[in-house]
Write an enzyme that holds these catalytic residues in place. Structure first.
Site, short mmCIF file in Angstrom:
data_model
loop_
_atom_site.label_atom_id
_atom_site.label_comp_id
_atom_site.label_asym_id
_atom_site.label_seq_id
_atom_site.Cartn_x
_atom_site.Cartn_y
_atom_site.Cartn_z
N ARG A 254 -5.87 -3.58 -2.74
CA ARG A 254 -4.94 -3.19 -3.81
C ARG A 254 -5.21 -3.95 -5.10
NH1 ARG A 254 0.72 -3.88 -2.39
NH2 ARG A 254 -0.11 -5.33 -0.87
N ASN B 222 0.26 0.77 -0.52
CA ASN B 222 -0.25 1.07 0.81
C ASN B 222 0.91 1.32 1.76
OD1 ASN B 222 0.36 -1.72 0.63
ND2 ASN B 222 -0.74 -2.10 2.50
#
Length: 95
Positions: free
Chosen positions: A27, A45
């Site tokens: 990320r 996520n």
């Protein structure tokens, strides 16, 4: 006006990736890559997948989508699930 370059239109993509994308800095990588390409949107996520909403000029979106795989962190092994046109959410930055 002659000689004036026009910017490409802004569009949006919804990208979903799975594979080894948890616990490997994926990320933060997506965030940095989006900023490099001057994109707005978001990344999160959920249950082993990463979801990305990216908004910007089409050439940058295309490069961004390619680089999500080709420049992934060393421990990541992302697999592209989908990369589809999306509605603009008028994001002002990447989160």
């Amino acid at each position: 006006m002659a000689g004036t370059a026009q910017a490409s239109p802004v569009s949006a993509r919804r990208i979903v990736l799975d594979g080894r994308v948890q616990g490997v800095g994926f990320r933060p990588f997506v965030y940095r890559l989006a900023r490099t390409h001057h994109l707005s949107g978001w990344v999160y996520n959920d249950a082993g997948s990463v979801y990305v909403q990216a908004e910007g000029q089409t050439p940058e979106l295309n490069r961004f989508a390619d680089e999500l795989i080709t420049r992934a962190p060393p421990l990541a092994r992302p697999h592209l699930v989908s990369n589809e046109a999306a509605s603009l959410e008028a994001c002002t930055e990447f989160q």
